[in-house]
Design a protein around this motif. Structure first.
Motif, mmCIF file in Angstrom:
data_model
loop_
_atom_site.group_PDB
_atom_site.id
_atom_site.type_symbol
_atom_site.label_atom_id
_atom_site.label_comp_id
_atom_site.label_asym_id
_atom_site.label_seq_id
_atom_site.Cartn_x
_atom_site.Cartn_y
_atom_site.Cartn_z
ATOM 1 N N SER A 106 1.113 -1.076 -0.228
ATOM 2 C CA SER A 106 -0.199 0.334 -0.080
ATOM 3 C C SER A 106 1.098 1.107 0.541
ATOM 4 O O SER A 106 1.389 1.969 0.819
ATOM 5 N N TYR A 107 0.870 1.598 -1.353
ATOM 6 C CA TYR A 107 1.603 3.513 -1.049
ATOM 7 C C TYR A 107 0.897 4.587 -2.084
ATOM 8 O O TYR A 107 0.148 4.010 -2.623
ATOM 9 N N PRO A 108 1.490 5.525 -1.691
ATOM 10 C CA PRO A 108 0.519 6.634 -2.668
ATOM 11 C C PRO A 108 0.685 6.629 -3.933
ATOM 12 O O PRO A 108 2.514 6.087 -4.382
ATOM 13 N N SER A 109 0.284 6.872 -4.997
ATOM 14 C CA SER A 109 0.982 6.927 -6.799
ATOM 15 C C SER A 109 0.704 7.885 -7.183
ATOM 16 O O SER A 109 -0.004 9.233 -6.414
ATOM 17 N N ILE A 110 1.612 8.704 -7.533
ATOM 18 C CA ILE A 110 0.996 10.471 -8.598
ATOM 19 C C ILE A 110 0.933 9.639 -9.923
ATOM 20 O O ILE A 110 1.627 8.987 -10.631
ATOM 21 N N ASN A 111 0.215 10.334 -11.066
ATOM 22 C CA ASN A 111 0.141 10.605 -12.347
ATOM 23 C C ASN A 111 0.171 11.763 -13.236
ATOM 24 O O ASN A 111 1.360 12.141 -12.446
ATOM 25 N N ASP B 283 -0.750 14.801 -11.907
ATOM 26 C CA ASP B 283 0.137 15.160 -10.666
ATOM 27 C C ASP B 283 1.845 16.110 -11.051
ATOM 28 O O ASP B 283 1.688 17.047 -10.093
#
Length: 57
Positions: A5-10, A13
């Protein structure tokens, strides 16, 4: 293997990121210093080559 579980960036962003830059005059000073250092490196490398050639001759 369990998913982490980790934050993602697109891409949107990243496109929206604002990267602060120093004022243009400060950028020019930085570039001038880098140019000076690179010229000094080139000069010293040339001198080193001359000394090695004399030593090996």
């Amino acid at each position: 293997m369990p998913k982490a579980s980790y934050p993602s960036i697109n891409a949107d962003d990243i496109k929206a990121l604002k990267i602060p830059l120093p004022p243009l005059k400060e950028q020019e000073k930085i570039v001038a210093k880098i140019d000076f250092i690179e010229a000094k490196i080139t000069q010293l490398e040339s001198k080193k080559d001359e000394i090695l050639l004399r030593y090996l001759s």
